[in-house]
Scaffold this active site. Structure first.
Site, PDB file in Angstrom:
ATOM      1  N   PRO A 119       0.784  -1.232   0.000  1.00  0.00           N
ATOM      2  CA  PRO A 119       0.000   0.000   0.000  1.00  0.00           C
ATOM      3  C   PRO A 119       0.818   1.284   0.000  1.00  0.00           C
ATOM      4  O   PRO A 119       0.250   2.362  -0.145  1.00  0.00           O
ATOM      5  CB  PRO A 119      -0.807  -0.124   1.304  1.00  0.00           C
ATOM      6  CG  PRO A 119       0.063  -0.941   2.200  1.00  0.00           C
ATOM      7  CD  PRO A 119       0.778  -1.925   1.307  1.00  0.00           C
ATOM      8  N   CYS A 120       2.141   1.214   0.178  1.00  0.00           N
ATOM      9  CA  CYS A 120       2.942   2.435   0.318  1.00  0.00           C
ATOM     10  C   CYS A 120       3.962   2.644  -0.790  1.00  0.00           C
ATOM     11  O   CYS A 120       4.006   3.711  -1.404  1.00  0.00           O
ATOM     12  CB  CYS A 120       3.661   2.433   1.672  1.00  0.00           C
ATOM     13  SG  CYS A 120       2.558   2.499   3.094  1.00  0.00           S
ATOM     14  N   PHE A 121       4.803   1.657  -1.045  1.00  0.00           N
ATOM     15  CA  PHE A 121       5.912   1.848  -1.970  1.00  0.00           C
ATOM     16  C   PHE A 121       5.485   2.346  -3.350  1.00  0.00           C
ATOM     17  O   PHE A 121       6.026   3.330  -3.856  1.00  0.00           O
ATOM     18  CB  PHE A 121       6.721   0.565  -2.106  1.00  0.00           C
ATOM     19  CG  PHE A 121       7.628   0.277  -0.942  1.00  0.00           C
ATOM     20  CD1 PHE A 121       7.916   1.257   0.005  1.00  0.00           C
ATOM     21  CD2 PHE A 121       8.206  -0.964  -0.780  1.00  0.00           C
ATOM     22  CE1 PHE A 121       8.755   1.004   1.078  1.00  0.00           C
ATOM     23  CE2 PHE A 121       9.047  -1.235   0.285  1.00  0.00           C
ATOM     24  CZ  PHE A 121       9.324  -0.245   1.221  1.00  0.00           C
TER      25      PHE A 121
ATOM     26  N   ASP B 295       3.915   6.016  -3.109  1.00  0.00           N
ATOM     27  CA  ASP B 295       4.834   7.055  -2.657  1.00  0.00           C
ATOM     28  C   ASP B 295       5.847   7.404  -3.748  1.00  0.00           C
ATOM     29  O   ASP B 295       6.242   8.568  -3.902  1.00  0.00           O
ATOM     30  CB  ASP B 295       5.560   6.620  -1.392  1.00  0.00           C
ATOM     31  CG  ASP B 295       4.648   6.621  -0.170  1.00  0.00           C
ATOM     32  OD1 ASP B 295       3.441   6.899  -0.337  1.00  0.00           O
ATOM     33  OD2 ASP B 295       5.125   6.333   0.940  1.00  0.00           O
TER      34      ASP B 295
END
Length: 450
Positions: free
Chosen positions: A253-255, A258
């Site tokens: 959900p982040c890499f 971002d």
């Protein structure tokens, strides 16, 4: 965060618009799945209570941490819809509060969001002034799903973007009482902290992608072994070993988001982010290249087992999971795909789709499969042995092909002869690779190319 803070002696009030989460937490049960969370919440329930009232929480505490979703927008930036709603409710509560209160945003945002988008909401709703009547900070967590509690208590650092020195001092003091490893606190402006959060994840994705590029090179070199190369590279203190393992692309959900957001930020401020853009492009291309490699072994109707659907071990999250992408792509191409993950179940069916059958055990998953893909380095998969891949007697007894993207299976699998074992990131065709290099250097020194 509530459980981690409570475990260190702080009294915590949890606020959520989800009444189910409030009920569960208020009676000492974890409302989400995460390693050790249920135990931690239960053990420290005396210092945790939950409510759906922002007013109740703000009036009875000294500091509010805002941990809400900031979904990716179509242009790659982050939506502030939920953050704005939370800040408005907190501001209305601050209007009734006597005394100083600090508000801390932890959600990932683009630089400038805290000061220029959210601070005015607090001031308008409360009728008070930031820096005088209340404090404001931006302080993101650096945690990985599957180890969130550990990461909160044992961070490499705590990061505090502060509106002013008083605001930052409040948050640093809280962290000093929570972390158990004496991690340094890096204090800076709101915008620098917002950028630092994006920068950490973007640097990690570049590092992962570099390792994945090395893995592809090693597959084409005689005796190539990405683990030997990255172990040497990672020993250099300027680089480090973490996240330097050639395999499938990054997910979660982040890499991905971002890294995309870093590119969007550069566009918004009139700059460029070619490294972030190249990382995104390379990561997206890995799946297509992997599928192309598999086509020679997987035809329509081929029974295929995919071990690992979450984006990483010890997590049930399938968002941007490379294993899930592989399973769905192979199923769409006509393969008979069955998958297993220790933590992913039918609750993720919407993301998994109807073309992939979920198995109840690792052994049920690989039984009868002609091709087995090891998509995550889960500890359970490391225990598999050559005999586990036996396809039984009769006309369907030919050896299974095992493609180990993480090179986690024991040597007895590779050397047994019972399976066709392929380790991604290692020399895949010694003779062809040697011939290729020989031709390169024959030409370089002027010898006739054989």
């Amino acid at each position: 965060m509530a459980a981690a803070f409570a475990s260190r002696g702080l009294h915590v009030v949890g606020v959520d618009v989800d009444e189910r989460a409030v009920r569960l937490l208020d009676r000492g049960e974890a409302p989400v799945r995460e390693t050790d969370l249920a135990r931690c919440v239960h053990e420290h329930r005396a210092r945790i209570r939950a409510t759906s009232s922002h007013r109740d929480a703000v009036l009875s505490t000294d500091c509010s941490f805002v941990i809400v979703p900031t979904p990716s927008a179509p242009d790659g930036s982050f939506s502030l819809e939920h953050a704005a709603s939370a800040f408005r409710a907190i501001g209305e509560a601050l209007a009734e509060r006597d005394g100083y209160h600090t508000v801390v945003l932890t959600s990932t945002v683009l630089p400038g969001a805290t000061r220029y988008a959210l601070l005015p909401i607090l001031e308008q709703a409360s009728g008070k002034r930031a820096g005088e009547d209340f404090g404001l900070c931006y302080s993101p967590e650096f945690v990985a799903l599957g180890s969130v509690l550990h990461d909160l208590l044992h961070p490499d650092m705590t990061l505090v973007g502060e509106l002013d020195e008083r605001s930052g001092g409040v948050v640093e003091d809280i962290y000093s009482r929570v972390v158990v490893n004496d991690a340094p606190c890096r204090r800076m402006s709101l915008e620098n902290a917002e950028l630092a959060k994006l920068a950490v994840n973007t640097f990690i994705t570049m590092k992962i992608s570099f390792a994945n590029a090395l893995a592809e090179l090693c597959e084409r070199l005689p005796g190539g072994d990405v683990d030997a190369v990255t172990a040497a590279v990672g020993t250099d203190s300027r680089i480090g070993r973490r996240y330097l393992t050639g395999s499938l692309g990054y997910g979660g959900p982040c890499f991905p988001r971002d890294t995309t957001a870093m590119s969007r930020l550069a566009e918004l401020v009139g700059s460029e982010a070619p490294l972030a853009e190249a990382t995104e492009t390379f990561n997206r291309s890995l799946l297509d290249r992997t599928i192309r490699k598999l086509r020679s072994r997987i035809a329509a109707g081929t029974p295929v087992a995919v071990l690992g659907l979450a984006y990483k071990p010890h997590s049930h999250v399938v968002e941007a999971s490379q294993g899930l992408y592989l399973a769905k792509a192979l199923a769409a191409a006509g393969a008979r795909v069955v998958a297993y993950d220790p933590l992913v179940d039918e609750t993720a069916r919407a993301e998994i789709g109807d073309g992939v059958r979920l198995s109840s055990s690792v052994h049920d998953c690989i039984e009868g499969s002609e091709v087995v893909l090891i998509a995550t380095p889960d500890d359970l998969f490391r225990t598999l042995r050559a005999e586990d891949f036996s396809r039984g007697p009769g006309p369907r007894s030919r050896r299974a092909t095992v493609i180990d993207f993480w090179r986690i299976l024991a040597a007895d699998v590779a050397e047994s002869g019972a399976v066709d074992y392929i380790a991604a990131g290692r020399d895949s065709d010694p003779q062809a690779n040697a011939d290729r290099l020989r031709c390169v250097w024959d030409e370089a020194v002027g010898r006739p190319v054989s």
